[in-house]
Design an enzyme around this catalytic site. Sequence first.
Site, mmCIF file in Angstrom:
data_model
loop_
_atom_site.group_PDB
_atom_site.id
_atom_site.type_symbol
_atom_site.label_atom_id
_atom_site.label_comp_id
_atom_site.label_asym_id
_atom_site.label_seq_id
_atom_site.Cartn_x
_atom_site.Cartn_y
_atom_site.Cartn_z
ATOM 1 N N GLY A 55 -18.681 12.358 -0.712
ATOM 2 C CA GLY A 55 -18.035 11.605 0.366
ATOM 3 C C GLY A 55 -18.889 11.736 1.608
ATOM 4 O O GLY A 55 -19.723 12.639 1.697
ATOM 5 N N CYS A 82 -21.060 17.485 -4.562
ATOM 6 C CA CYS A 82 -21.457 17.252 -3.164
ATOM 7 C C CYS A 82 -20.281 17.527 -2.213
ATOM 8 O O CYS A 82 -19.835 18.654 -2.109
ATOM 9 C CB CYS A 82 -22.021 15.848 -3.005
ATOM 10 S SG CYS A 82 -22.915 15.644 -1.461
ATOM 11 N N TYR A 83 -19.739 16.514 -1.559
ATOM 12 C CA TYR A 83 -18.585 16.739 -0.674
ATOM 13 C C TYR A 83 -17.469 17.447 -1.437
ATOM 14 O O TYR A 83 -16.801 18.338 -0.906
ATOM 15 C CB TYR A 83 -18.079 15.396 -0.115
ATOM 16 C CG TYR A 83 -16.900 15.529 0.815
ATOM 17 C CD1 TYR A 83 -17.094 15.824 2.163
ATOM 18 C CD2 TYR A 83 -15.592 15.382 0.349
ATOM 19 C CE1 TYR A 83 -16.017 15.972 3.019
ATOM 20 C CE2 TYR A 83 -14.503 15.525 1.207
ATOM 21 C CZ TYR A 83 -14.723 15.816 2.549
ATOM 22 O OH TYR A 83 -13.657 15.954 3.388
ATOM 23 N N HIS A 169 -26.196 15.731 -7.118
ATOM 24 C CA HIS A 169 -25.475 14.647 -7.806
ATOM 25 C C HIS A 169 -25.892 14.561 -9.279
ATOM 26 O O HIS A 169 -26.913 13.958 -9.587
ATOM 27 C CB HIS A 169 -25.765 13.313 -7.106
ATOM 28 C CG HIS A 169 -25.069 13.185 -5.795
ATOM 29 N ND1 HIS A 169 -23.785 12.723 -5.680
ATOM 30 C CD2 HIS A 169 -25.468 13.505 -4.542
ATOM 31 C CE1 HIS A 169 -23.421 12.741 -4.406
ATOM 32 N NE2 HIS A 169 -24.431 13.210 -3.698
ATOM 33 N N GLU A 171 -24.635 12.744 -11.514
ATOM 34 C CA GLU A 171 -24.441 11.390 -12.040
ATOM 35 C C GLU A 171 -25.641 10.481 -11.798
ATOM 36 O O GLU A 171 -25.752 9.418 -12.408
ATOM 37 C CB GLU A 171 -23.173 10.772 -11.424
ATOM 38 C CG GLU A 171 -23.265 10.377 -9.947
ATOM 39 C CD GLU A 171 -23.028 11.548 -8.972
ATOM 40 O OE1 GLU A 171 -23.162 12.710 -9.403
ATOM 41 O OE2 GLU A 171 -22.735 11.290 -7.793
ATOM 42 N N SER A 223 -14.248 -19.743 -18.633
ATOM 43 C CA SER A 223 -15.322 -20.343 -17.832
ATOM 44 C C SER A 223 -16.652 -20.302 -18.565
ATOM 45 O O SER A 223 -17.604 -20.968 -18.186
ATOM 46 C CB SER A 223 -15.462 -19.569 -16.521
ATOM 47 O OG SER A 223 -15.958 -18.264 -16.784
ATOM 48 N N GLY A 224 -16.724 -19.472 -19.612
ATOM 49 C CA GLY A 224 -18.018 -19.276 -20.264
ATOM 50 C C GLY A 224 -18.761 -18.093 -19.667
ATOM 51 O O GLY A 224 -19.830 -17.722 -20.110
ATOM 52 N N GLY A 225 -18.188 -17.478 -18.621
ATOM 53 C CA GLY A 225 -18.772 -16.252 -18.063
ATOM 54 C C GLY A 225 -18.473 -15.076 -18.982
ATOM 55 O O GLY A 225 -17.686 -15.202 -19.928
ATOM 56 N N ASP A 227 -16.804 -12.173 -18.588
ATOM 57 C CA ASP A 227 -15.463 -11.597 -18.643
ATOM 58 C C ASP A 227 -14.479 -12.502 -19.391
ATOM 59 O O ASP A 227 -13.755 -12.046 -20.270
ATOM 60 C CB ASP A 227 -14.936 -11.301 -17.233
ATOM 61 C CG ASP A 227 -15.844 -10.345 -16.481
ATOM 62 O OD1 ASP A 227 -16.644 -9.657 -17.146
ATOM 63 O OD2 ASP A 227 -15.769 -10.291 -15.247
ATOM 64 N N SER A 228 -14.471 -13.788 -19.039
ATOM 65 C CA SER A 228 -13.482 -14.649 -19.700
ATOM 66 C C SER A 228 -13.842 -14.864 -21.172
ATOM 67 O O SER A 228 -12.962 -15.014 -22.013
ATOM 68 C CB SER A 228 -13.281 -15.971 -18.956
ATOM 69 O OG SER A 228 -14.384 -16.815 -19.070
ATOM 70 N N LYS A 366 -18.223 -3.323 -16.153
ATOM 71 C CA LYS A 366 -18.943 -4.499 -16.653
ATOM 72 C C LYS A 366 -19.756 -4.183 -17.921
ATOM 73 O O LYS A 366 -19.746 -4.951 -18.879
ATOM 74 C CB LYS A 366 -19.891 -5.008 -15.555
ATOM 75 C CG LYS A 366 -20.467 -6.372 -15.823
ATOM 76 C CD LYS A 366 -19.461 -7.424 -15.454
ATOM 77 C CE LYS A 366 -19.971 -8.820 -15.638
ATOM 78 N NZ LYS A 366 -18.994 -9.796 -15.126
#
Length: 510
Positions: A55, A82-83, A169, A171, A223-225, A227-228, A366
């Site tokens: 943070g 970290c924080y 960190h 990650e 939509s063809g994207g 996600d959809s 994603k």
Amino acid sequence: MKHELIIVLDFGGQYNQLIARRVRDLNVYCEVKSYKTPISELKAMNPSGFIFTGGPNSVYLDTSPTISKEIFELGLPILGICYGSQLMAHVLGGKVESAAKSEYGMTSTNFDTSSLIFEGTPKESVTWMSHTDRISALPEGFKTTAYTASCPIAAMENPEKKLYAVQFHPEVSHTKYGNDVLKNFLYNVCKLSGDWSMKNYINTAINDVRAKVGDGKVLLALSGGVDSSVLAALLSRAVGNKLTCIFVDHGLMRKNEGDEVEEVFKNRELNFIRVNAGPRFLAKLAGVSEPEAKRKIIGEEFIRVFEEEAKKLGKVDFLAQGTIYPDVIESGMGDAAVIKSHHNVGGLPDYVDFKDIIEPLRLLFKDEVRRLGMELGLPDFLVWRQPFPGPGLAIRIIGDITEERVKILQDADYIFREEIAKAGLDKSINQYFAVLTSMRSVGVMGDFRTYDYTLALRGVTTTDFMTADFARIPYDVLSHISARIVNEVPHLGRIVYDITTKPPATIEWE
Ligand code: XMP
């Protein structure tokens, strides 16, 4: 089915989503929650452990995010980063002070490899540091397990209480053994079995959707994207023909894209409706060149077309939405949930008569959505599709949009994309496309004077699309692309490459 769960407690650091993704990559399900979440609520989720994120604040400021001592008394493992590590020290009676010099970047770090979280790491390796404050005195019961030249307590732990803290960190990929540290925390300290996998997720999601939908009808705007498309594939597997997908083809997709989307979905078990609304959109856009006006017209027309089709179906029970996890996560610092509207079809639910919304992707990042898409057998071009704006080529055609100008851009853009893929650059350039400008210039072809349009090529590298650099496409590749486009696409007389960063430019031209 219940999964093992780690809660990533968000104190407002910049890498919080990254921590969650790393944990999931290690086959452990995790959720990001704000540090403001009541401890009773966190406890009720039945987690196997917590990770406190970084943070931007100093723990001793009154306004800084903090946490009640109670969380350390739950008997559950905690890893502070970290924080988060400084907060652990501060709340448990240690000391945190501002160092004379900030420690930033790759830092040589010494580890006590007898610690459970440093098992398998060498005694010395590089970590990623980004801090000014540091722990200067350990809380009672803790010992130091790592140090650097300017940070005497770079890690501390109280193994009896299962409390661990690292200043660096783990990650971030620059921390060479960072993934091992996270893995050790999950498997050595929390003693998890790692039951999170995409196959498991598919089964759980399918059962949940079936239980909720019952005999109801589900409607999805496809939509063809990415996600959809993934959502359509998942729902098709879960509820088959109870799902209807409406694909509004506004005629402003890339070359062949409408047909490709239809090809993928028309043979799946679902009702697929493609509305070829190109002429309708073109008529509305005639004479419009102002970018925001184009967006508005397309957004509104999209809703109208969708609504007309949906009405023909009568009442539907559920509207499916492709909301994904980054749209859902609340920032630990913000007071309100930051929920982005992921669709360009804003306001869609108001226009359709439905009972409830289903969002089976709302827990996925994603890259997990892409993995799910692959598991569900979607083709690469859909799963790895680069971002494409809702208004489509309309905002890549400067000035008037006509059928002819759409075709010019589609053909040129196709060649550009084909050559980028051939040159093996398609995975390293995050977004690339052509823009048809309204500028014409004089040229010569054979013995004739030409007066044709200028086409701009744009390629960017970016991680979040908020800032971007222009991609350094080799001159030879650009040269070949330019030659092909002017030879193969009529009405283009000049090709330029956009070398502006974002900011000050945006990625799209309009
Ligand atoms: P800009 O041009 O703002 O684009 O730098 C950032 C990212 O957003 C995409 N973009 C859009 N996406 N509807 C969308 O769904 C839009 O109206 C829109 N405008 C830009 C753009 O392609 C880039 O990935």
